[in-house]
Design a protein around this motif. Structure first.
Motif, short mmCIF file in Angstrom:
data_model
loop_
_atom_site.label_atom_id
_atom_site.label_comp_id
_atom_site.label_asym_id
_atom_site.label_seq_id
_atom_site.Cartn_x
_atom_site.Cartn_y
_atom_site.Cartn_z
N ALA A 1 -9.88 0.99 -7.25
CA ALA A 1 -9.22 2.14 -6.66
C ALA A 1 -7.71 1.92 -6.56
O ALA A 1 -6.91 2.85 -6.76
N LYS A 2 -7.31 0.69 -6.27
CA LYS A 2 -5.89 0.38 -6.15
C LYS A 2 -5.17 0.60 -7.47
O LYS A 2 -4.07 1.19 -7.51
N ALA B 1 -10.69 6.47 0.91
CA ALA B 1 -12.11 6.14 1.03
C ALA B 1 -12.64 5.87 -0.37
O ALA B 1 -12.67 6.77 -1.21
N ILE B 2 -13.04 4.63 -0.63
CA ILE B 2 -13.51 4.25 -1.97
C ILE B 2 -15.03 4.12 -1.95
O ILE B 2 -15.65 4.00 -0.89
N PRO C 1 6.98 3.46 2.45
CA PRO C 1 7.12 3.55 3.91
C PRO C 1 5.78 3.63 4.65
O PRO C 1 5.75 3.52 5.87
N ALA C 2 4.68 3.86 3.92
CA ALA C 2 3.38 4.11 4.56
C ALA C 2 2.53 2.85 4.61
O ALA C 2 2.70 1.92 3.83
N HIS C 3 1.62 2.84 5.55
CA HIS C 3 0.60 1.81 5.65
C HIS C 3 -0.58 2.25 4.79
O HIS C 3 -1.25 3.23 5.11
N VAL C 4 -0.85 1.56 3.67
CA VAL C 4 -1.89 1.97 2.73
C VAL C 4 -3.17 1.18 3.01
O VAL C 4 -3.15 -0.05 3.08
N LEU C 5 -4.27 1.92 3.16
CA LEU C 5 -5.57 1.30 3.43
C LEU C 5 -6.57 1.73 2.36
O LEU C 5 -6.58 2.88 1.92
N PHE D 1 -2.16 3.48 -8.12
CA PHE D 1 -0.81 3.08 -8.55
C PHE D 1 -0.62 3.19 -10.06
O PHE D 1 0.35 2.66 -10.60
N ALA D 2 -1.55 3.90 -10.74
CA ALA D 2 -1.38 4.12 -12.18
C ALA D 2 -0.11 4.92 -12.45
O ALA D 2 0.53 4.76 -13.49
N ASP D 3 0.23 5.80 -11.53
CA ASP D 3 1.49 6.52 -11.59
C ASP D 3 2.51 5.69 -10.81
O ASP D 3 2.39 5.53 -9.58
#
Length: 412
Positions: A68-69, A58-59, A84-88, A73-75
């Motif tokens: 936010a993305k 939730a952004i 494997p996950a659906h990222v929203l 993914f900074a790490d």
């Protein structure tokens, strides 16, 4: 690190706050931490511990998704774990409640989902795998769970005038943390109702309690601190909290559920004994002991909840010692074993299925008899009566059945 496997798990990271109290031009969820950011560290703990079907962020409602993305993914390891996950990424609302509702709606729209959803504040990056696993296990059993830590300061309610209005009992108060886990379909339905009831809720356990039921509490961790002020980002502060919690003796309560069942043939020349009470009738239970079907079901439920055995292993019908035995004495003997193992009775809920006679006139005496045998208050015992509606052996007056569920509590 081995992952806790579930059929379907969704993780919601609430990262839509304004960070007003952190005193920084940068929102706290995007601040650097370890190999990435506060947001990436929060998500990483779940991705390393669970097999997630969804990771939903939730952004802030006034912010573009790439910000936010990039923070998530900074790490670089997080990007690999997310594969494997659906990222929203879902725009939140002006309140936390609205943000969570928006994300749940987005998950439901993305794909059919009827698993467990974890809802976690991005500002709690120090959550541990143990907390996540404990919450997962408790929610799987009870439908909803949240971690909590006991209050250390004496708690008061202070009125608008500035004077103390109510003195609260510290030993009954806990600070609720996240993650909070729920059956997805039920918490989504509860949020949909809460959206229109005119109340602003500060966390999801309130909404679940209002529309669904109870939330099981597991032991939280003082290290699972929510970043609110600048000093909360201090790694030295985090290490101090870890040392502090290691010295604590807070012991969570363990809960166990038991189920018991019994059935006896009804024959002439036997007394009908239910819950230790003789009920006048032309037939009674056939059995090796006195045949008290209800007490046999209760005994099985208690022994099963404590994992100590069953009524057959304690009082086998092949042993002449139990011929025509008083089932109240059998129940007391079994309960002494259960209590000696550290268990306390929270409640018994029973059903007796019998075509005739009507049990309502005897119910209070039956409940009192059971409570006396177990040494508990009668308000912890309830017995319901059903008929067979003229169907089967019970309906034909040839048999009596009984079911019992019990809830026990144990101090670890």
């Amino acid at each position: 690190m081995s992952k806790l496997q579930k059929k379907q798990i969704a993780v919601v990271i609430v990262a839509g706050g304004m960070s007003a109290r952190i005193n920084s031009v940068q929102r706290k969820q995007y601040m650097p931490l370890k190999n990435g950011t506060v947001l990436s560290e929060s998500a990483k703990q779940f991705l390393q511990t669970l097999e997630c079907a969804f990771l939903a962020i939730a952004i802030p409602y006034d912010e573009d998704e790439p910000i936010a993305k990039n923070a998530l993914f900074a790490d670089k390891e997080v990007a690999q774990l997310c594969a494997p996950a659906h990222v929203l990424f879902v725009h939140g609302g002006t309140t936390r409640q609205q943000s969570v509702k928006n994300v749940l709606t987005a998950i439901a729209a993305a794909a059919p989902f009827d698993g467990t959803v974890f809802i976690h504040d991005a500002a709690r990056p120090f959550v541990t795998p143990k907390i996540i696993k404990d919450v997962a296990n408790a929610s799987a059993m009870y439908g909803a769970a949240a971690p909590a830590i006991p209050a250390t300061d004496t708690q008061k309610i202070v009125g608008k005038s500035g004077f103390i209005e109510t003195h609260l009992q510290r030993n009954a108060i806990a600070s609720i943390q996240t993650p909070q886990a729920f059956d997805f379909r039920r918490i989504f339905a509860a949020h949909q109702k809460a959206e229109h009831d005119g109340i602003t809720y500060t966390d999801d356990t309130e909404i679940w309690n209002k529309y669904e039921g109870d939330v099981m509490v597991v032991a939280g961790d003082i290290c699972n601190k929510k970043i609110t002020y600048p000093d909360d980002m201090n790694e030295t502060c985090h290490q101090h909290m870890q040392q502090f919690i290691n010295q604590q003796d807070f012991v969570p309560q363990r809960i166990a559920v038991g189920m018991g069942y019994d059935m006896h043939q009804l024959v002439e020349n036997r007394e009908l004994i239910i819950g230790g009470i003789i009920v006048p009738f032309e037939k009674g239970e056939a059995g090796h002991s006195d045949g008290d079907t209800l007490l046999h079901a209760i005994t099985d439920a208690l022994l099963g909840a404590a994992a100590l055995g069953d009524i057959g292993s304690f009082f086998p019908d092949t042993d002449a010692a139990w011929k025509d035995a008083d089932s109240l004495k059998l129940l007391k003997t079994a309960w002494e074993k259960v209590a000696a193992d550290g268990w306390q009775l929270l409640n018994l809920d029973c059903i007796v299925k019998l075509e005739k006679p009507k049990l309502l006139p005897y119910r209070e005496r039956i409940c009192a008899s059971i409570a006396s045998a177990l040494g508990v208050n009668q308000n912890r015992i309830f017995v319901k009566a059903k008929t067979g509606e003229k169907l089967g052996d019970v309906g034909a007056g040839r048999a009596i059945e009984a079911w019992c569920t019990c809830l026990l509590m144990h101090k670890e």
